[in-house]
Design an enzyme around this catalytic site. Structure first.
Site, short mmCIF file in Angstrom:
data_model
loop_
_atom_site.label_atom_id
_atom_site.label_comp_id
_atom_site.label_asym_id
_atom_site.label_seq_id
_atom_site.Cartn_x
_atom_site.Cartn_y
_atom_site.Cartn_z
N GLU A 1 0.84 -1.21 0.00
CA GLU A 1 0.00 0.00 0.00
C GLU A 1 0.87 1.26 0.00
OE1 GLU A 1 -3.09 0.47 -0.54
OE2 GLU A 1 -3.58 -1.64 -0.62
N GLN B 1 1.10 6.85 -5.23
CA GLN B 1 1.76 7.63 -6.27
C GLN B 1 2.71 6.83 -7.17
OE1 GLN B 1 2.80 9.07 -2.92
NE2 GLN B 1 1.74 11.00 -2.86
N GLY C 1 10.64 7.30 -5.98
CA GLY C 1 10.14 8.67 -5.81
C GLY C 1 9.43 8.90 -4.48
N TYR D 1 -6.61 6.75 3.13
CA TYR D 1 -6.80 5.70 2.14
C TYR D 1 -6.09 4.40 2.55
CZ TYR D 1 -6.13 2.89 -1.97
OH TYR D 1 -6.08 1.82 -2.82
N ASP E 1 -9.73 6.36 -3.11
CA ASP E 1 -8.55 7.04 -3.67
C ASP E 1 -8.99 7.78 -4.93
OD1 ASP E 1 -8.94 5.08 -5.55
OD2 ASP E 1 -6.88 4.36 -5.56
N CYS F 1 -12.74 2.16 -15.66
CA CYS F 1 -13.22 3.55 -15.64
C CYS F 1 -12.02 4.49 -15.72
CB CYS F 1 -14.03 3.79 -14.37
SG CYS F 1 -15.01 5.30 -14.47
N THR G 1 5.70 16.94 -8.67
CA THR G 1 4.24 17.14 -8.68
C THR G 1 3.88 18.61 -8.86
OG1 THR G 1 4.30 15.47 -6.98
CG2 THR G 1 2.15 16.42 -7.46
S1 SF4 Z 1 -20.09 3.00 -17.13
FE1 SF4 Z 1 -18.23 3.94 -17.85
S2 SF4 Z 1 -18.09 5.91 -16.82
FE2 SF4 Z 1 -19.62 4.69 -15.74
S3 SF4 Z 1 -18.48 3.73 -14.08
FE3 SF4 Z 1 -18.48 2.29 -15.77
S4 SF4 Z 1 -16.60 2.74 -16.92
FE4 SF4 Z 1 -16.99 4.46 -15.55
#
Ligand code: SF4
Length: 354
Positions: free
Chosen positions: A49, A54, A93, A132, A150, A202, A308
């Site tokens: 963890e 980063q 880092g 986190y 996070d 996502c 950063t």
């Molecule tokens: S549908 Fe698309 S935007 Fe919505 S949580 Fe799933 S991957 Fe993310």
């Protein structure tokens, strides 16, 4: 807010997806491992963890193996010289993490009998363990029903609910929404599933919505506005700083010094150098800060390093040593012994090219 039926369906969909598609990581206890009776080792999970803060899991994996080989237990790490830990950390880092790693190992051994505390609140008191990490360690190691949030999770949640508040003001709202979905029955697997969803499905720029187990519940997907979330203020340009370092090579050795413990790259080794300033000064101002008088020659080109909060351009000067003595006389063929950040490795490489 989702209804309790929607929440139940979302939890099942996420855990089902995770069982099939979730990542296998060297430190990870997967659902089938748990089912087979494998329990998480707190030392190994804590190490992973801290290293993954980063840093990508790919980069962290090699370091994680190296650390466990060198210091197989928290007691080994606590009794190791701090310089050796900083040296082994070089290249990863954010060096405050390595200093805190050592401090934390000492406290776990001195105050907790060598066993990490078994709850989020107590873990939070340890150096280097933020909200986190405490939530992640407590859920993965002790199955505590925590709310692990996070940057990846913030992105997922802000899209699912189309959170309109701008970051970072939106954080408390996102945390509350994340808590409303978190699965108290499978906290460790749920947390890791959500991390994987954020990291691999996502994604910030190109979310793979067709592969997402939460697609039917995602408001941003419904409106085709996935990449509008999380809402952010327009970016300001990263400031630039300038500085110089002084390179002296003599009989297969170079001269280094140690940075102060506090601040950027604290406790690491470095080439002696100047202050870093917002404007590029006249060369004479730099040379006035050289550690010794020498016939300094400026090396062509400069080193660019992105931190950063700013970008640094480092000029390099070469010179000859007289009778002076420096803090660290480092053998060129034994750099692995010194806690040299990548910025300094780049500067040495530039100096040695010419
Ligand atoms: S549908 Fe698309 S935007 Fe919505 S949580 Fe799933 S991957 Fe993310």
């Amino acid at each position: 807010m989702k209804s309790s039926q929607q929440i139940k369906t979302m939890r099942e969909a996420l855990l089902g997806w995770y069982a099939q598609e979730g990542r296998t990581l060297p430190w990870r206890i997967r659902p089938e491992d748990r089912a087979a009776g494998v329990v998480a080792d707190q030392y190994k999970i804590w190490l992973s963890e801290i290293m993954c803060q980063q840093t990508t899991t790919t980069a962290a994996s090699a370091y994680w193996h190296k650390f466990l080989q060198t210091w197989p237990t928290v007691q080994d790490l606590a009794t190791a010289p701090r310089d050796e830990i900083l040296t082994a950390w070089a290249g990863l880092g954010y060096y405050a993490r390595a200093r805190n790693l050592h401090k934390c190992a000492e406290i776990v051994c001195d105050d907790y009998g060598g066993v990490f505390p078994d709850n989020e609140a107590e873990l939070l008191k340890l150096p280097g363990i933020g909200a986190y990490s405490a939530a992640a360690i407590a859920s993965i190691c002790y199955n505590e029903a925590t709310n692990v949030v996070d940057g990846n999770v913030e992105r997922v949640i802000s899209r699912i609910f189309r959170v309109e508040a701008v970051m970072p003001k939106a954080k408390p709202e996102i945390r509350a929404l994340a808590a409303s979905l978190a699965d108290p029955k499978h906290p460790g697997d749920y947390a890791q599933a959500l991390m994987d969803l954020g990291a691999h499905i996502c994604k910030p720029k190109n979310p793979k919505c067709t592969q997402c187990p939460w697609q039917s519940e995602c408001a941003a997907h419904k409106f085709g506005t996935m990449t509008d979330y999380p809402r952010r203020k327009a970016k300001t340009a990263r400031p630039v700083r300038y500085g110089a370092v002084f390179f002296i090579e003599e009989a297969g050795h170079i001269w280094l010094r140690q940075r102060p413990d506090n601040g950027l790259l604290g406790g690491m080794a470095e080439l002696p150098g100047t202050d870093w300033t917002g404007e590029k000064p006249n060369v004479d101002i730099w040379l006035a800060q050289a550690p010794i008088k020498s016939n300094w020659q400026q090396v062509e080109g400069e080193v660019k390093h992105v931190f950063t909060h700013f970008t640094l351009y480092l000029s390099v000067f070469k010179g000859q040593v007289g009778a002076e003595k420096f803090e660290i006389r480092a053998a060129m063929n034994r750099f692995d012994k010194y806690a040299l950040p990548s910025l300094m490795r780049k500067a040495i490489a530039l100096a040695r090219q010419q």
